[in-house]
Each structure stands twice: as C-alpha cells, then as structure tokens.
Design an enzyme around this catalytic site. Structure first.
Site, PDB file in Angstrom:
ATOM      1  N   SER A 157       0.782  -1.418   0.025  1.00 34.29           N
ATOM      2  CA  SER A 157       0.053   0.003   0.104  1.00 34.29           C
ATOM      3  C   SER A 157       0.809   1.348   0.117  1.00 34.29           C
ATOM      4  CB  SER A 157      -0.819  -0.017   1.091  1.00 34.29           C
ATOM      5  OG  SER A 157      -1.936   0.896   1.125  1.00 34.29           O
ATOM      6  N   ASP A 252     -10.057  -3.677  -5.064  1.00 30.08           N
ATOM      7  CA  ASP A 252      -9.149  -2.841  -4.513  1.00 30.08           C
ATOM      8  C   ASP A 252      -9.391  -1.426  -5.251  1.00 30.08           C
ATOM      9  OD1 ASP A 252      -7.186  -1.127  -3.369  1.00 30.08           O
ATOM     10  OD2 ASP A 252      -5.504  -2.585  -3.550  1.00 30.08           O
ATOM     11  N   HIS A 282      -8.096  -4.980  -0.805  1.00 31.78           N
ATOM     12  CA  HIS A 282      -6.853  -4.385  -0.205  1.00 31.78           C
ATOM     13  C   HIS A 282      -6.595  -4.946   0.957  1.00 31.78           C
ATOM     14  CE1 HIS A 282      -3.828  -0.846  -0.501  1.00 31.78           C
ATOM     15  NE2 HIS A 282      -4.036  -0.687   0.895  1.00 31.78           N
TER      16      HIS A 282
END
Length: 311
Positions: A157, A252, A282
């Site tokens: 991320s 995501d 995610h």
C-alpha cells in the site's frame, strides 16, 4: 469473480460488529485500531533466528528499524521493507508477521524501516526517511551481516508507494543499484480516477473514501500529488529502475493505478511481473492468518526475492 468466500466471511464479521471505518476515527484511534486488526488477521508470528531493534539517524532525527535474520552468521541479501497505512497509520510492528515470513522464506535479512507519519509530517518526509534507511543499510552492510550488492526494497500500500519512490531516488543517486522492488497494491497516482477507484464504494472494505482520507493527510497541497515522489506514475521515465513484482487485488480501489504502473514499467524496459489475486481486497497480503491468498502472495514474493538475490 465475486469476493472470495474467505473475504465474504471477513466482510460479514465487520458488518455484524459494525466496526467504524478508520477514516471516521481520530488519528490516534485509527492507528490503534489498524494495528489491532492487522495483528489479529496476520497469523501467528513465525520465529526467526534473531530480531534486533535499533535507531538510525534520519533526515530530521532518529528513526526506528527492526532487523530480522533467518539464520545466524554469514552475509545475506537484504530486503528493506516499508509498512503500509496510508502514510498515516502504522509502525514497524505493523509489518512484523510479513517481515518474519519473508526473512524465512526468502532466506534474506529483512530490515523493517520506520518513517515519519502524516498528518504530523507531510510529504515528502516519509520518502526521505525511507531513502535514508536504504542508504544506511548499504553503508552499514558489514556491521549487520548484509550483502550491499544485493539490496531490494518493498512494501504494501503506502509502503509500496514509498518503495517505488525510493527506487526513483536511488536511480538519481547512481551509486546504489537495487536488486528489485516488491510493490504490493501500491498507490501510484494522486490524481487517479480509474474504474476500480470509482467502483470501490463498499462501506465495510477499504474504499475510495479511505484513499482520499489518506492522501489528504499526506499532502500539504493537492499540487504535491503531481510530484513523482508522491505519484510515481507521473515520473517522466521509469527506464533504468530495478526489476519489479507488482501484486494487486481484484476488489481494490488501487488496482488499476498499480497495474498501470506495472504495465508502464514493462513498456519502458524494466523486467516486471504483475499478478492480480482474484476475489481479494486491499490488505490481503497482511492477512495470511485469515486468507489463503495472503499466504500464496507471501510465497510468491519470497520466491521472487530469491530470484533477484541469486548471484
């Protein structure tokens, strides 16, 4: 495909508990809730031969690092890993389970690098902290038993975003060739308005509102988002960057921008492997305790690291 049944079960638990989204909490509350959630879903931490916590000099004060060694003695390649959390949440504890697994499975040192968080410290503080950590590892390789010729960077991320930014700075340095970059569902473009972002509205999953909240915390002004160190997809060229593994999740909001980054790396001559995990969301990479796909992705990452590190 639809959400994987394991993800559906996870989502149902969140809905039943009516757990608030992190962006509805204060920053301190969100940080505590994020760490608790990751530790609960990350599985039992694997034992490694040695774990050392220490501080290094950063651009604006000391920074924490944690060094994971899978076996005692000898010189090992090293992965410098940056935790996720939207540049706002997280500590080196956030990625503890991931770093332990990768150290063992890839047979390398893993250095988990701390960095200054937003909103207290806006862009580009985190980027320069992460860059400093990589340069520290290279300069102190002999002292920690690392091979300075085999250093990779990675993160998930926002950590993936920071890893990508560090490769841009390392390319400018010219004296720190990196063996690879492990980018797990990275943010790559602040101005992104892709289909996956527009469709990411599920209130019980990481969604487009989450993305906007993190960016708002990170950037001092929207114009900062045009800087390639914030939005690597906006770099003039990606040529000459280290080989990459880009991991994405079907459900995501960041999927499309991460995959476009991978495609652009390939178009500009960078060896790249792009893998989308269908049915996943995610955060799945850090949820190996709950999601089989998380374990598979960790195995893929470790296999790729071994390939990059093979002399």
């Amino acid at each position: 495909m639809p959400l994987h049944p394991q993800v559906q079960a996870m989502r149902a638990r969140r809905e039943a508990s009516d757990a608030p989204q992190l962006y509805t909490l204060s920053v301190d509350e969100a940080r505590a809730a994020d760490l608790a959630s990751i530790q609960a879903s990350g599985g039992a931490p694997e034992p490694v031969a040695e774990v050392v916590d220490r501080e290094i000099d950063g651009p604006d004060g000391p920074l924490p690092i944690r060094i994971y060694r899978p076996v005692l003695g000898g010189e090992l390649p090293v992965l410098v890993y940056f935790f996720g959390g939207g540049w706002t949440l997280g500590t080196i504890d956030t990625s503890d389970a991931v770093c332990r697994h990768l150290a063992n499975a890839a047979g390398c040192l893993v250095v988990s690098a701390g960095y200054r968080l937003a909103p207290e410290h806006k862009f580009p503080a985190a980027v320069y902290d992460c860059h400093a950590a990589v340069r520290w590892v290279a300069a102190n390789a002999a002292a920690i038993g690392a091979d300075p010729a085999r250093i990779a960077v990675g993160g998930d991320s926002a950590g993936g975003n920071l890893a990508a930014a560090v490769t841009l700075l390392a390319r400018e340095d010219g004296d720190l060739p990196l063996a690879g970059q492990l980018l797990v569902y990275p943010n790559t473009d602040h101005r992104s308005h892709t289909a996956s972002l527009r469709e990411g509205t599920d209130p019980y999953l990481f969604n487009a509102t989450s993305v906007a909240w993190y960016w708002a915390n990170y950037l001092a002004t929207p114009e900062d988002g045009l800087n390639p160190l914030a939005s690597p997809l906006r770099a003039d060229t990606l040529a000459g960057l280290p080989p990459a593994l880009v991991v994405t999740a079907e459900y995501d909001p960041l999927r499309d921008q991460a995959e476009e980054y991978a495609r652009r790396l390939g178009r500009e001559g960078v060896p790249v492997t792009l893998t989308r995990y269908d049915g996943m969301v995610h955060g799945f990479f850090c949820m190996s305790g709950d999601l089989d796909a998380g374990r598979r992705a960790l195995t893929q990452a470790a296999t790729q690291l071994r390939t990059w590190f093979t002399p």
